[in-house]
Design an enzyme around this catalytic site. Sequence first.
Site, PDB file in Angstrom:
ATOM      1  N   HIS A 122      -3.092   1.899   1.192  1.00 53.37           N
ATOM      2  CA  HIS A 122      -1.984   0.911   1.334  1.00 53.37           C
ATOM      3  C   HIS A 122      -2.645   0.207   2.670  1.00 53.37           C
ATOM      4  CE1 HIS A 122       1.995  -0.347   3.215  1.00 53.37           C
ATOM      5  NE2 HIS A 122       2.312   0.027   2.027  1.00 53.37           N
ATOM      6  N   ASP A 199      -2.717  10.109   5.753  1.00 49.76           N
ATOM      7  CA  ASP A 199      -1.402   9.286   5.584  1.00 49.76           C
ATOM      8  C   ASP A 199      -0.708   9.804   4.420  1.00 49.76           C
ATOM      9  OD1 ASP A 199       0.652   7.453   4.503  1.00 49.76           O
ATOM     10  OD2 ASP A 199      -0.667   5.704   4.176  1.00 49.76           O
ATOM     11  N   GLN A 202       3.258   8.664   0.736  1.00 48.12           N
ATOM     12  CA  GLN A 202       3.648   8.816  -0.596  1.00 48.12           C
ATOM     13  C   GLN A 202       3.637  10.351  -0.994  1.00 48.12           C
ATOM     14  OE1 GLN A 202       5.342   7.053  -3.143  1.00 48.12           O
ATOM     15  NE2 GLN A 202       4.395   5.597  -1.554  1.00 48.12           N
ATOM     16  N   LYS A 225      10.902   7.831   2.734  1.00 46.71           N
ATOM     17  CA  LYS A 225      10.182   8.041   1.691  1.00 46.71           C
ATOM     18  C   LYS A 225      10.549   9.608   1.061  1.00 46.71           C
ATOM     19  CE  LYS A 225       6.984   4.956   1.699  1.00 46.71           C
ATOM     20  NZ  LYS A 225       6.693   3.687   0.908  1.00 46.71           N
ATOM     21  N   CYS A 363       1.039  -3.591  -1.706  1.00 51.63           N
ATOM     22  CA  CYS A 363       0.366  -3.679  -0.402  1.00 51.63           C
ATOM     23  C   CYS A 363      -0.754  -2.795  -0.711  1.00 51.63           C
ATOM     24  CB  CYS A 363       1.090  -2.842   0.562  1.00 51.63           C
ATOM     25  SG  CYS A 363       2.565  -3.732   0.993  1.00 51.63           S
TER      26      CYS A 363
HETATM   27  N1  PMP Z   1       0.915   4.432   3.259  1.00 51.47           N
HETATM   28  C1  PMP Z   1       1.517   4.632   2.029  1.00 51.47           C
HETATM   29  C2  PMP Z   1       0.570   5.422   0.957  1.00 51.47           C
HETATM   30  C3  PMP Z   1       2.566   4.073   1.524  1.00 51.47           C
HETATM   31  O1  PMP Z   1       3.288   4.152   0.376  1.00 51.47           O
HETATM   32  C4  PMP Z   1       3.393   3.203   2.771  1.00 51.47           C
HETATM   33  C5  PMP Z   1       4.849   2.791   2.249  1.00 51.47           C
HETATM   34  N2  PMP Z   1       4.717   2.262   0.941  1.00 51.47           N
HETATM   35  C6  PMP Z   1       2.947   2.962   3.752  1.00 51.47           C
HETATM   36  C7  PMP Z   1       1.711   3.702   4.188  1.00 51.47           C
HETATM   37  C8  PMP Z   1       3.465   2.428   4.998  1.00 51.47           C
HETATM   38  O2  PMP Z   1       4.684   3.068   5.239  1.00 51.47           O
HETATM   39  P1  PMP Z   1       6.048   2.247   6.044  1.00 51.47           P
HETATM   40  O3  PMP Z   1       5.987   0.916   5.665  1.00 51.47           O
HETATM   41  O4  PMP Z   1       7.317   3.379   6.015  1.00 51.47           O
HETATM   42  O5  PMP Z   1       5.511   2.450   7.569  1.00 51.47           O
END
Ligand code: PMP
Length: 405
Positions: A122, A199, A202, A225, A363
């Site tokens: 991401h 991270d 997900q 999430k 993203c």
């Molecule tokens: N990493 C991953 C794998 C994600 O799916 C997301 C959210 N789509 C994020 C980071 C970022 O998370 P947040 O926008 O809640 O900070």
Amino acid sequence: MAFDIEKIRADFPILKRTVNTYPLVYLDNAATSQKPQQVIDSIVGYYSNYNANIHRGVHSLSQEATDAYEMARQKIQKHFNAAHAHEIIFTPGTTHGINLIANGFSSLLKKGDEIIVSALEHHSNIVPWQMLCEKTGAQLKVIPMNEEGTLVMSAYKELLSERTKLVFVNHISNALGTINPIEEIIQLAHEVNAAVLIDGAQSCSHIKPDLQELDVDFYVTSAHKMCGPTGIGMLYLKEEWGKKLPPYQGGGEMIAEVTFEKTTYAEMPHKFEAGTPNISGGIAFGAAIDYLNTIGFKAIEAHENALLNYATEALLAIEGLKIYGTGTAKTSVISFNIEGVHPYDMGTILDKLGIAVRTGHHCAQPIMEFYKIPGTVRASFAFYNTLEEVDRLVAGVKKAKMMLS
Ligand code: PMP
């Protein structure tokens, strides 16, 4: 508890609503999950009954709020099996946690050092590290992916060297659903004395990780999430790192003593928690963890795998439909396109039918670049989805295909 899908669905008020006259089919869980009444009640309960600022307050409301907030920290510690509650830092979310660590490493890296990211990330696990490289002169290396959407581990092994200081990968790719072999990634990084950040944004709603067994240095995730509210998340950092890294932001709550000559910092977790935190969010994060554990992660995994397999088979039967991310280690996400159909048009028609999916690059532009596509349609499942909802999705995709091609 037996997996009673109707009882579970009854906990989620939003699942009773209609969209464009159809009962909502919510398949955008990778973007954010829906919230059960128990979590909503915990937020309302805080503001209705014991709203007060936390820590240092001598009055009863402040103590009640502090107890509830710190209890939530302990729930998170227990859930992720961290050794200490003070290793759990409340953050506004995954992105903040990654930035906090990237900022901390700006005083530890120098020119010639290398840091490693994966091709499956991401943007929030790419951009802060690029900024760190700009500041320090360190170099960013990328573990490549293959056509299946799986990391090429032989290439990872070749990238690792004594120059490697930090490795950061997601546990599960939000764009493809690939589950990365984080145990092996961590172990190999530690062999060259590199630290590892996982991270978990997900994965946290699908897999309950054991942070001590993983022996990971940093782990970040977002409550939204996993059935919790937005604006709250957590950063786990091993005690030794909590001592080594500087604070991210200065302000109230994070100090031991302040004079104009010199300020000393509080111990972790407070060292990394400047300012009044998201109190109701932290408490609700704890309620979300309680909720998920009442259902149980084994049951969640079994149900979600059934949804994934059923949907994969039914979608692949549609002519011209291609799924991206076809490795065997995968969960809860189907990213696809239909030949000649733009993902945005597909998403718009599905919405007219009451079906919420996400379209675009999710993203994760480097993944789209790899496949040479502008984006995908992404259906992502949660434990409260049903096989009937998958049928609605498949019928919707067929109808949209007919209208658009
Ligand atoms: N990493 C991953 C794998 C994600 O799916 C997301 C959210 N789509 C994020 C980071 C970022 O998370 P947040 O926008 O809640 O900070």
